[in-house]
Design a protein around this motif. Structure first.
Motif, short mmCIF file in Angstrom:
data_model
loop_
_atom_site.label_atom_id
_atom_site.label_comp_id
_atom_site.label_asym_id
_atom_site.label_seq_id
_atom_site.Cartn_x
_atom_site.Cartn_y
_atom_site.Cartn_z
N LYS A 119 -3.38 4.69 -1.72
CA LYS A 119 -4.33 3.48 -1.12
C LYS A 119 -5.28 3.08 -2.33
CE LYS A 119 -3.15 4.40 3.23
NZ LYS A 119 -2.12 5.50 3.09
N PRO A 120 -5.93 3.76 -2.95
CA PRO A 120 -6.73 3.13 -4.24
C PRO A 120 -6.12 2.29 -5.05
CG PRO A 120 -6.67 5.60 -4.50
CD PRO A 120 -5.93 5.25 -3.29
N GLN A 126 -2.35 -7.26 -7.68
CA GLN A 126 -2.49 -8.51 -7.65
C GLN A 126 -1.48 -9.54 -7.21
OE1 GLN A 126 -5.62 -9.90 -6.36
NE2 GLN A 126 -6.46 -7.84 -6.75
N THR A 127 -0.17 -8.88 -7.79
CA THR A 127 1.23 -9.81 -7.77
C THR A 127 2.33 -8.91 -7.04
OG1 THR A 127 1.87 -8.60 -9.83
CG2 THR A 127 0.54 -10.93 -10.15
N LEU A 128 3.27 -9.31 -6.86
CA LEU A 128 4.10 -8.98 -5.93
C LEU A 128 4.85 -7.73 -6.51
CD1 LEU A 128 6.16 -9.42 -3.46
CD2 LEU A 128 7.65 -10.81 -5.02
N THR A 129 5.14 -7.52 -7.74
CA THR A 129 5.68 -6.29 -8.30
C THR A 129 5.00 -5.26 -8.28
OG1 THR A 129 7.10 -7.57 -9.82
CG2 THR A 129 6.97 -5.46 -10.40
N PRO A 130 3.76 -5.19 -8.70
CA PRO A 130 2.84 -3.93 -8.58
C PRO A 130 2.62 -3.51 -7.25
CG PRO A 130 1.57 -5.70 -9.43
CD PRO A 130 3.11 -6.14 -9.58
N ILE A 131 2.38 -4.52 -6.31
CA ILE A 131 2.20 -4.21 -4.70
C ILE A 131 3.38 -3.64 -4.04
CG2 ILE A 131 1.66 -5.13 -2.41
CD1 ILE A 131 0.06 -7.52 -3.95
N GLY A 132 4.77 -4.21 -4.55
CA GLY A 132 5.99 -3.52 -4.08
C GLY A 132 6.09 -2.12 -4.37
N LEU A 133 5.79 -1.81 -5.76
CA LEU A 133 5.69 -0.60 -6.42
C LEU A 133 4.80 0.60 -5.74
CD1 LEU A 133 6.07 -1.11 -10.16
CD2 LEU A 133 8.03 -0.61 -8.63
N ILE A 134 3.62 0.03 -5.28
CA ILE A 134 2.62 0.77 -4.71
C ILE A 134 3.17 1.15 -3.01
CG2 ILE A 134 0.39 0.95 -3.74
CD1 ILE A 134 -0.36 -0.75 -6.27
N LEU A 135 3.69 -0.07 -2.39
CA LEU A 135 3.99 0.23 -0.99
C LEU A 135 5.17 1.08 -1.01
CD1 LEU A 135 3.69 -3.26 0.36
CD2 LEU A 135 2.10 -1.28 0.62
N SER A 202 -9.95 3.61 3.42
CA SER A 202 -8.59 4.29 3.91
C SER A 202 -8.30 5.47 2.93
CB SER A 202 -7.60 3.22 3.75
OG SER A 202 -6.25 3.76 4.28
N PHE A 203 -8.56 5.47 1.78
CA PHE A 203 -8.05 6.53 0.92
C PHE A 203 -8.90 7.73 1.18
CE2 PHE A 203 -9.75 9.10 -2.78
CZ PHE A 203 -8.44 9.72 -3.20
#
Length: 457
Positions: A119-120, A126-135, A202-203
């Motif tokens: 969550k944190p 801020q971009t597609l790749t890191p968000i995808g990895l976190i999700l 959320s965290f």
């Protein structure tokens, strides 16, 4: 809510009588079984965790599309990862839980902890790749915990009240889903950097859920009631290794909890049919986020109120989960499961119709929540009837994996179709596909639903 009865599910309880249609009905004079304390404890964990996860889910579509400017195709990719990536590790989570015998709690706990840690990290992406990895990491945690958690619910329940037990758990889980968007809305309205505040709170809530799991959920797969007597799977066979009065004794050579043994469960025709049908119907199940985006486009909902849309689905789910779980126990789980997909098809039809206004939105959300109430826990109860208790986590993971992979494919396909041809065409194609899959699933329905998975060992 239900109060656990210390005498529920004990060996002296008479067995239930299976009907011709596969529903399980208690014999005359039997007391209605109560929900086991383990189910209530797991329901509390899910309630708290869902407050955390739904805070993020409620704002994520708007954050990605309006805040970061992702296209529908890009959002479809991330939404597919969020809803389908857990399929890659569900079998692993189920296998690890079965291998250890009493590891169900700890494998589930590892999954809850991993999701909380993600969550944190959304604050920095801020971009597609890191968000995808976190999700993807967040959904890995969900994949690890889902099958062991559902196995604990199944093993803590008797076959004749399994649908109710899953219904109670899903109702408590959905209470968290109802609260999560409200908390997110309050945070967005009260803070300047609203999204960052949502991810931070959320965290903190997710950490509380992990602590409740560690402190209050029993560690073993075979649980006991308040008087120290076995419930669920242990009660079905009396004490461990001793035959009970209600079900046949287990053969001496029970299947070892190996990965090969788990995959071999698909040789059983009932579980194979359930898994294939769940996969097919999942191919036409448009994700929640797309449904809410479609509703916002039709009704022109302001951005600040978007987080309230999941509340309609969650409220319907909360109200209907227990009644439909009880109906599944009495009338047959497969009938209720297919009826839920009929409700989803009707919701698609309403989204495609010319009917507009608040009443139309309420009707769609009611049908959407009814779909989940009739399918989520009911599918797990139906699959539990076809899986031996030594492989309960692995068997449930098989059905979950097929469904999750199918929904991952649907998110990608729907996002691509929306980008290429528009939202209306994409939804029309999904509705037609869902109708075709429902007809096929009706013909492929289980021939002889079982009432005691232990008889399959």
């Amino acid at each position: 809510m239900y109060v656990a009865d210390s005498r529920a599910g004990t060996p002296e309880t008479p067995a239930a009588a299976p009907s011709a249609d596969g529903a399980t009905r208690p014999r005359a004079g039997r007391r209605r079984p109560a929900v086991a304390p383990t189910v209530l404890a797991l329901g509390a964990v899910s309630l708290i965790t869902d407050v955390s996860s739904e805070m993020v889910t409620a704002v994520l579509p708007l954050y990605l599309v309006a805040g970061l400017g992702l296209s529908p195709l890009g959002f479809g990719l991330l939404d597919g990862i969020y809803n389908g990536f857990s399929a890659l590790v569900r079998l692993v989570g189920g296998h690890l839980a079965d291998r250890g015998g009493g590891r169900h709690k700890w494998v589930a706990g590892a999954g809850y902890a991993l999701s909380a840690a993600c969550k944190p990290l959304l604050l920095m992406a801020q971009t597609l790749t890191p968000i995808g990895l976190i999700l993807a990491a967040d959904r890995t945690g969900k994949g690890l915990r889902t099958a062991p958690r559902d196995a604990l619910i199944s093993l803590s329940s008797t076959p004749e009240n399994r649908g109710r037990a899953f219904g109670v758990h899903r109702a408590m889980d959905t209470a968290g889903a109802l609260l999560g968007p409200l908390v997110a809305l309050l945070i967005l309205r009260a803070t300047v950097d609203g999204y960052d505040a949502v991810f931070t709170v959320s965290f903190c809530v997710a950490v509380v859920g992990v602590l409740v799991l560690v402190l209050f959920v029993p560690g073993g797969a075979g649980t006991k009631d308040g008087a120290g007597r076995p419930t669920g799977a242990d009660a079905e066979t009396g004490r461990a290794g001793e035959p009970g009065a209600g079900t046949p004794a287990l053969p001496a050579a029970a299947p070892r909890p190996t990965l090969r043994a788990a995959l071999a469960l698909l040789h059983h025709p009932e579980l194979r049919r359930i898994t294939v049908c769940a996969l097919l119907l999942g191919l036409a199940t448009v994700s929640d986020s797309f449904v809410f985006l479609l509703l916002q486009r039709r009704l022109g909902v302001p951005d600040r109120w978007f987080a309230l849309l999941p509340l309609g689905t969650a409220a319907a789910f909360l109200l209907l989960a227990v009644p439909l779980g009880r109906l599944a126990d009495r009338a047959g789980r497969w009938q209720v499961f297919l009826g839920g997909h009929g409700a989803l098809l009707l919701a698609y039809a309403l989204l495609l119709s010319s009917w507009q206004g608040t009443a139309a939105a309420c009707a769609v959300l009611l049908l959407h929540g009814g779909f989940y109430a009739a399918t989520d826990g009911v599918l797990m109860a139906a699959a539990s009837d076809s899986v031996p208790r030594e492989l309960r986590s692995s068997g449930l993971a098989l059905a979950q994996t097929g469904q999750a992979l199918a929904r991952f494919s649907c998110s990608l396909g729907f996002g691509a179709a929306w980008t290429a041809w528009g939202d209306r065409t994409a939804l029309t194609a999904s509705a037609v596909l869902l109708a075709l899959c429902a007809v096929f699933a009706l013909r492929l329905r289980p021939i002889r639903p079982t009432t005691s998975s232990e008889s399959l060992v």
